[in-house]
Design an enzyme around this catalytic site. Structure first.
Site, PDB file in Angstrom:
ATOM      1  N   CYS A  92       0.839  -1.194   0.000  1.00  0.00           N
ATOM      2  CA  CYS A  92       0.000   0.000   0.000  1.00  0.00           C
ATOM      3  C   CYS A  92       0.877   1.249   0.000  1.00  0.00           C
ATOM      4  CB  CYS A  92      -0.882   0.005   1.238  1.00  0.00           C
ATOM      5  SG  CYS A  92      -1.767  -1.539   1.464  1.00  0.00           S
ATOM      6  N   ARG A 143       1.303   1.663  -6.088  1.00  0.00           N
ATOM      7  CA  ARG A 143       1.496   0.691  -5.000  1.00  0.00           C
ATOM      8  C   ARG A 143       0.218  -0.080  -4.674  1.00  0.00           C
ATOM      9  NH1 ARG A 143       6.208   0.726  -1.829  1.00  0.00           N
ATOM     10  NH2 ARG A 143       5.005  -0.467  -0.340  1.00  0.00           N
ATOM     11  N   TRP A 166      -3.695  -1.830  -1.380  1.00  0.00           N
ATOM     12  CA  TRP A 166      -3.703  -3.091  -2.127  1.00  0.00           C
ATOM     13  C   TRP A 166      -4.202  -4.125  -1.125  1.00  0.00           C
ATOM     14  CZ3 TRP A 166      -1.441  -7.969  -1.927  1.00  0.00           C
ATOM     15  CH2 TRP A 166      -1.562  -8.722  -3.098  1.00  0.00           C
ATOM     16  N   ASN A 208       0.832  -0.393   6.078  1.00  0.00           N
ATOM     17  CA  ASN A 208       1.268  -1.182   4.921  1.00  0.00           C
ATOM     18  C   ASN A 208       1.918  -2.448   5.458  1.00  0.00           C
ATOM     19  OD1 ASN A 208       2.339  -2.128   2.511  1.00  0.00           O
ATOM     20  ND2 ASN A 208       4.148  -0.816   2.656  1.00  0.00           N
ATOM     21  N   GLY A 209       1.453  -3.615   4.996  1.00  0.00           N
ATOM     22  CA  GLY A 209       2.023  -4.873   5.483  1.00  0.00           C
ATOM     23  C   GLY A 209       0.935  -5.727   6.112  1.00  0.00           C
ATOM     24  N   GLU A 233       9.219 -13.721 -20.131  1.00  0.00           N
ATOM     25  CA  GLU A 233       8.933 -12.320 -19.806  1.00  0.00           C
ATOM     26  C   GLU A 233       7.877 -11.752 -20.756  1.00  0.00           C
ATOM     27  OE1 GLU A 233       9.303 -10.225 -17.595  1.00  0.00           O
ATOM     28  OE2 GLU A 233       9.326  -8.223 -18.465  1.00  0.00           O
ATOM     29  N   LYS A 276       4.462 -10.083 -19.443  1.00  0.00           N
ATOM     30  CA  LYS A 276       4.044  -8.716 -19.763  1.00  0.00           C
ATOM     31  C   LYS A 276       2.640  -8.716 -20.348  1.00  0.00           C
ATOM     32  CE  LYS A 276       6.174  -6.592 -17.974  1.00  0.00           C
ATOM     33  NZ  LYS A 276       7.313  -7.083 -17.263  1.00  0.00           N
ATOM     34  N   GLU A 279       0.053  -9.428 -17.642  1.00  0.00           N
ATOM     35  CA  GLU A 279      -0.069  -8.354 -16.659  1.00  0.00           C
ATOM     36  C   GLU A 279      -0.914  -7.194 -17.139  1.00  0.00           C
ATOM     37  OE1 GLU A 279       3.457  -7.242 -13.815  1.00  0.00           O
ATOM     38  OE2 GLU A 279       4.208  -7.392 -15.841  1.00  0.00           O
ATOM     39  N   HIS A 282       6.246 -31.484 -25.389  1.00  0.00           N
ATOM     40  CA  HIS A 282       5.985 -32.301 -24.201  1.00  0.00           C
ATOM     41  C   HIS A 282       4.671 -31.921 -23.524  1.00  0.00           C
ATOM     42  CE1 HIS A 282       9.971 -34.131 -24.482  1.00  0.00           C
ATOM     43  NE2 HIS A 282      10.309 -32.950 -24.983  1.00  0.00           N
ATOM     44  N   LYS A 334       2.998  -2.348  -7.651  1.00  0.00           N
ATOM     45  CA  LYS A 334       4.373  -2.248  -8.149  1.00  0.00           C
ATOM     46  C   LYS A 334       5.336  -3.039  -7.275  1.00  0.00           C
ATOM     47  CE  LYS A 334       7.679  -0.581 -10.721  1.00  0.00           C
ATOM     48  NZ  LYS A 334       7.840  -1.309 -11.993  1.00  0.00           N
TER      49      LYS A 334
END
Ligand code: AGP
Length: 614
Positions: free
Chosen positions: A2, A27, A75, A101-102, A487, A491, A494, A510, A609
């Protein structure tokens, strides 16, 4: 995860809090809220689910007035993103107000105790125990600051908290426990600020101090007093902030993500510029802590990180093997920390983290420290926790990255890993001077090569129109470009919410090949390198099953023209630096697919983030 802001001084607090929250929305953006103490000492709390804009709309221009306050962008971890769960949270008497935050890991036990004492709870959050605990100490006659300190001693887990008391409106008290993101103190002229991250402070001050885990701070309009949560005072002085606010503005781009993709040539140039010299060719890493004899003791490198940073580690593994000549492995930090890894003082653990605050990466570093491993962190944020935990840091140095999807920090981290490998390879006698020179020349060509790859922007935009209705994508690569395929898939997931899988191309037969049909396009990284023919065979296999293929190929290489449906041409690049070049069109594809689908590129749903919780 957050975002937290706090203000105390001679100006109206609310506009400053809202502006700070806007700069921290990356955040978390599940809900937002502010609390301001009015001059008559009334506590005004305003919060709203959704993005900050929903809070601003709900104020309808009636912004609370007062000279001290705190704000939060959330968040969600405990409790859904509702108004009741939004921060700030208060105690029973509406005297204590807190942003957090946490995670309070022992909140259930604390909540039960507090409920038995008669404290009613208004939310499903873990946070709410904090104001009630502060209140319960104060009803025993303890002062506000001391009550916050005692509360910090009662709660478990990594977190950061800022608290305000209605009858003590001239002070804000904050503390930090563990590695769930930091608290930065900003020094103004007759005003003071608190924030979880620098971007919220930079428009107001360039003088800052950072809170370390286990520390607390009390600010008034004139100054800050630091102490350990255990009690003793700590001396700390303001220092110049490492970023300037101009560097984090969008500079005319529609989104931070696009700005950060397009500035990669200049940023990578800047990042390697200060670390390389050519007469004679050499690498200068100011934060490199080991002597050459210590380097020669290293017999293994373990690279670790999460998400995009993990993919950087997977490329870095090849650098350690090919450039430094050391056996290397790359491991997801959330797995490494619990697997019971065998590490020792001859192991070099290299952690990669854009933020330096990712909980799983920090926990893996703690495990490495416990086992006595040597540690270097590759990080983009000066003063962050990983830089304080490692023996040394190689700064990525690409300027602040604001887009939630990491782009320029990947290319910057790859450049940093490459330089670290050259430094190690030289110290170990694995590289002669000629090889050092040719490796550094290759790296110096990267900004130009990325610039050329980015010239495919309009093609990527057109491809997003052509393939933008697909629900699933496969990304394939081999060798050093295999992590780049992963990656590319990350991307796309996301920012456009399209399901995508990244695979080593050899793995396709496979299992994943069963998915291929005309509705599932494949993006294949097939540059002119030693594995090109193998990639061509994989592309043929996709085509034989009716799949569509977008192939990323080397300019002028025409053997795939009749096989692939679309070609994205990138410049011929030396093998070891090629991931930094090949990732560019994949970033652009993800961006333009997200635009085509109307997604919120800089604030994708459910993401934040910096992931400061497990
Ligand atoms: C990248 O686009 C992601 N947002 C995410 O995977 C990120 O790379 C990961 O959370 C690690 O973050 P860090 O580099 O700050 O440690």
């Amino acid at each position: 995860m957050c975002g937290i802001v706090g203000y105390i001084g001679g100006k109206q607090a609310a506009p400053i809090l809202i502006d700070g929250l806007a700069r921290l929305e990356y955040r978390g953006y599940d809900s937002a809220g502010i609390a301001v103490i009015e001059p008559g000492s009334a506590l005004i709390v305003r919060k709203a689910p959704g993005k900050l804009s929903a809070l601003v709309d709900s104020l309808k221009g009636a912004t609370p007035e007062g000279f001290s306050g705190i704000g939060h962008t959330r968040w969600a971890t405990h409790g859904s993103p509702t108004e009741a769960n939004a921060h700030p949270h208060t105690d029973c008497s509406q005297q204590v107000v807190v942003v957090h935050n946490g995670i309070v890991e022992n909140y259930l036990a604390l909540k039960e105790d507090l409920q038995k004492q008669g404290h009613p709870f208004a939310s499903e959050t873990d946070t709410e125990v904090i104001p009630h605990l502060i209140e319960s100490y104060m009803t025993e006659g303890v002062g506000f600051e001391e009550a916050v300190r005692l509360t910090a001693q009662r709660i478990q887990g990594a977190q950061a908290v800022v608290a305000l008391h209605v009858k003590d409106k001239g002070r804000l008290v904050a503390f930090r426990l563990g590695n769930a993101g930091g608290i930065t103190v900003g020094y103004g002229n007759g005003e003071m600020f608190l924030a979880s991250d620098l971007p919220a402070l930079l428009p107001y001050t360039s003088q800052v101090a950072f809170l370390a885990p286990g520390e607390m701070v009390t600010i008034d309009a004139a100054d800050a007093r630091f102490r350990s949560i255990k009690g003793p005072a700590i001396r700390k002085y303001p220092q110049a902030a490492p970023y300037d606010s101009v560097a984090i503005a969008k500079e005319g781009f529609r989104h931070f993500m696009l700005k950060e993709i397009m500035e990669q040539p200049s940023m990578v140039h800047r990042a390697i510029g200060g670390k390389v010299s050519f007469e004679p060719a050499d690498v200068h890493l100011p934060g490199f802590p080991f002597t050459d004899p210590q380097v020669r003791e290293i017999n293994r490198v373990v690279l670790t990180g999460m998400g995009t940073s993990l993919y950087a580690c997977m490329v870095g593994r090849t650098y350690m093997e090919h450039i430094a000549g050391i056996p290397a492995e790359a491991d997801n930090a959330s797995e490494l920390r619990y697997r019971g890894p065998i590490l020792d003082d001859r192991t070099l653990v290299v952690s990669v983290s854009q933020s330096g605050e990712t909980a799983d990466t920090l926990a893996a570093m703690e495990e490495a420290a416990r086992q006595g491993a040597k540690q270097i962190t590759i990080c983009n944020v000066e003063g962050s926790q990983s830089t304080r935990m490692a023996h040394g840091t190689v700064f990525i140095g690409v300027g602040p990255e604001i887009g939630v999807a990491s782009t320029k920090c990947l290319t910057g981290a790859l450049a940093a890993l490459y330089l670290l490998a050259v430094r190690l390879g030289k110290a170990r006698g694995f590289l002669n001077q000629g090889r050092v020179e040719s490796l550094l020349n290759d790296l110096a060509s990267v900004p130009r090569l990325i610039g050329q790859a980015l010239e495919q922007e309009h093609l990527c935009e057109r491809l997003s129109q052509k393939y933008g209705d697909a629900f699933n994508f496969l990304f394939l690569g081999r060798g050093i470009n295999m992590p780049i395929a992963m990656e590319g898939a990350l991307k796309l997931k996301e920012v456009s919410y399209i399901h995508a899988e990244g695979y080593p191309a050899g793995e396709m037969k496979h299992g994943p090949i069963a998915l291929i049909d005309k509705s599932m396009p494949t993006v294949a990284l097939a540059p002119s390198d030693a594995l090109h023919d193998k990639m061509r065979s994989n592309i043929e296999e996709v085509k034989a099953r009716g799949g569509k293929v977008i192939a990323v190929v080397t300019q002028g290489q025409h053997d795939l023209a009749d096989i692939a449906d679309d070609l994205i041409e990138v410049p011929l690049s030396p093998y070891l630096v090629s991931p930094m070049v090949h990732v560019a069109p994949l970033q652009l594809l993800a961006y333009y697919f997200a635009i085509k689908r109307g997604c919120d590129v800089d604030q994708p749903r459910n993401l934040a983030k910096t992931v400061t919780v497990e």
